[in-house]
Design an enzyme around this catalytic site. Structure first.
Site, PDB file in Angstrom:
ATOM      1  N   ILE A   1       0.865  -1.171   0.000  1.00 44.24           N
ATOM      2  CA  ILE A   1       0.000   0.000   0.000  1.00 44.24           C
ATOM      3  C   ILE A   1       0.909   1.230   0.000  1.00 44.24           C
ATOM      4  CG2 ILE A   1      -1.848   1.244   1.174  1.00 44.24           C
ATOM      5  CD1 ILE A   1      -2.684  -1.568   0.109  1.00 44.24           C
ATOM      6  N   LYS A   2       0.670   2.104  -0.979  1.00 40.31           N
ATOM      7  CA  LYS A   2       1.508   3.306  -1.102  1.00 40.31           C
ATOM      8  C   LYS A   2       0.991   4.414  -0.189  1.00 40.31           C
ATOM      9  CE  LYS A   2       3.469   4.453  -5.219  1.00 40.31           C
ATOM     10  NZ  LYS A   2       3.508   4.752  -6.670  1.00 40.31           N
ATOM     11  N   ILE A   3       1.899   4.947   0.607  1.00 43.11           N
ATOM     12  CA  ILE A   3       1.578   6.050   1.517  1.00 43.11           C
ATOM     13  C   ILE A   3       2.593   7.167   1.275  1.00 43.11           C
ATOM     14  CG2 ILE A   3       1.503   6.769   3.952  1.00 43.11           C
ATOM     15  CD1 ILE A   3       0.619   3.943   4.683  1.00 43.11           C
TER      16      ILE A   3
END
Length: 363
Positions: A140-142
């Site tokens: 998951i890209k944050i």
């Protein structure tokens, strides 16, 4: 002739594709890239999905169908995106399970760019997306914004893989490594195993030079054009080597923790005066990832040079950044500006994307 893109992996670097759409998956092109070029992962972002969904009819039927039951357009987008991410993750599953399980084979999905400055909202959505995608080899890209740091720590602490995006500055990068290590410690303290958790820190390159190079000309430092981003990346790698060799890290490593690899992003040359494979060639080295758009992969396959370059010229990299500072160019201010602009660069296509979905839904 050996494939030049594939050769990069001989030096310990993984090449990930910075692109996704339905067509590349269903046509077998992505599988071909895995087989022939040795592509070992995929990254996506709001701009990539905007292009995919707006310029193709592949999503129209799904938009119509989902539109009957899904009220919020943003939720509808994530339903579409998750389908693509799952399909890509399944293609990379054999790679994920090859040799050391979880060493590679990841597909990245980004949280809503509207949440870039909302720590709580980001952590909540990261967990929701992780559960919905339901694949071990997804990240998951944050965004690595100041509020993002807390979200990164919390998400890692839940045992979720994270791709930290939008990193431009060295200080922020070091703060991201701290968030990752603290998150692992939190997960471990809660009585869980940590060997399945993986993370990358995405350091953006060419955009730095786009902003710095005109200032170099003004200060009579034209010889440094196209060198500041590469120098910053080499210094980031020095930080990586230091942080992931401490006693604190070794204690986690003994429990199966994986270092958070540096990932080079924004690696296509924006300046036509530069070689189109410049950023890829300059930063090949062990335990790193480079996410590369399709046209740069094709260029490298044709005329790229694979060699162990990352640790070369470290003194020169230090000197480059010192000269820039001595000339009165404030790199910290520039990297903060790039971060702010980066959020905007993802917000705008996301707004455009939601409008395109809305229009399609109402046809």
């Amino acid at each position: 002739m050996a494939n030049k893109v594939k050769q990069i992996h001989e030096f310990g670097q993984s090449i990930w594709l910075d692109f996704i759409d339905r067509e590349i998956i269903s046509s077998g092109k992505l599988q071909k890239l895995i087989d022939e070029d040795g592509i070992r992962g995929v990254t996506s972002n709001p701009a990539i999905f905007e292009k995919a969904i707006s310029s193709s009819s592949d999503y129209d039927a799904d938009i119509k169908e989902l539109g009957k039951t899904v009220e919020k357009t943003e939720d509808l987008f994530f339903e579409l995106a998750i389908k693509d991410i799952q399909a890509a993750a399944d293609l990379f599953n054999p790679l994920y399970n090859e040799g050391v399980v979880g060493a590679d084979g990841y597909v990245s999905l980004e949280v809503s760019p509207f949440l870039a400055l909302d720590a709580e909202g980001t952590a909540k959505q990261a967990e929701e997306l992780w559960k919905k995608v339901d694949r071990k080899n997804v990240m998951i890209k944050i965004p690595g914004t100041k509020p993002g740091l807390q979200a990164i720590r919390e998400t890692i602490a839940k045992g979720i893989n994270v791709n930290v995006t939008l990193l431009f500055g060295l200080q922020r990068y070091e703060e991201v490594t701290e968030a990752y290590i603290s998150g692992l410690e939190d997960h471990l303290a809660a009585g869980h195993n940590i060997e399945h958790i993986s993370s990358v820190a995405s350091f953006f390159l060419s955009r730095i030079d786009v902003m710095v190079d005109p200032l170099l000309d003004e200060k009579g430092l034209g010889d440094l054009k196209g060198e500041v981003a590469i120098a910053s990346a080499k210094k980031a790698y020095e930080i990586y080597k230091r942080v992931f060799s401490t006693e604190r890290w070794k204690a986690l490593e003994a429990k199966g923790a994986k270092p958070q690899r540096l990932l080079w992003a924004s690696t296509s040359s924006k300046n036509p005066a530069f070689k189109d494979t410049k950023y890829v060639e300059a930063l090949i080295g062990p335990d790193t990832v480079d996410t590369v758009p399709l046209e740069t992969i094709e260029a490298f396959r044709d005329h790229g040079i694979a060699a162990d370059t990352l640790m070369l010229g470290l003194e020169q990299a230090t000197e480059t950044l010192q000269r820039v500072k001595a000339a009165g160019i404030n790199i910290d201010e520039i990297t903060q500006k790039l971060e702010d602009e980066g959020i905007d660069k993802f917000n705008k296509p996301f707004e455009k994307l939601l409008k395109a979905i809305e229009d399609q839904k109402n046809k």
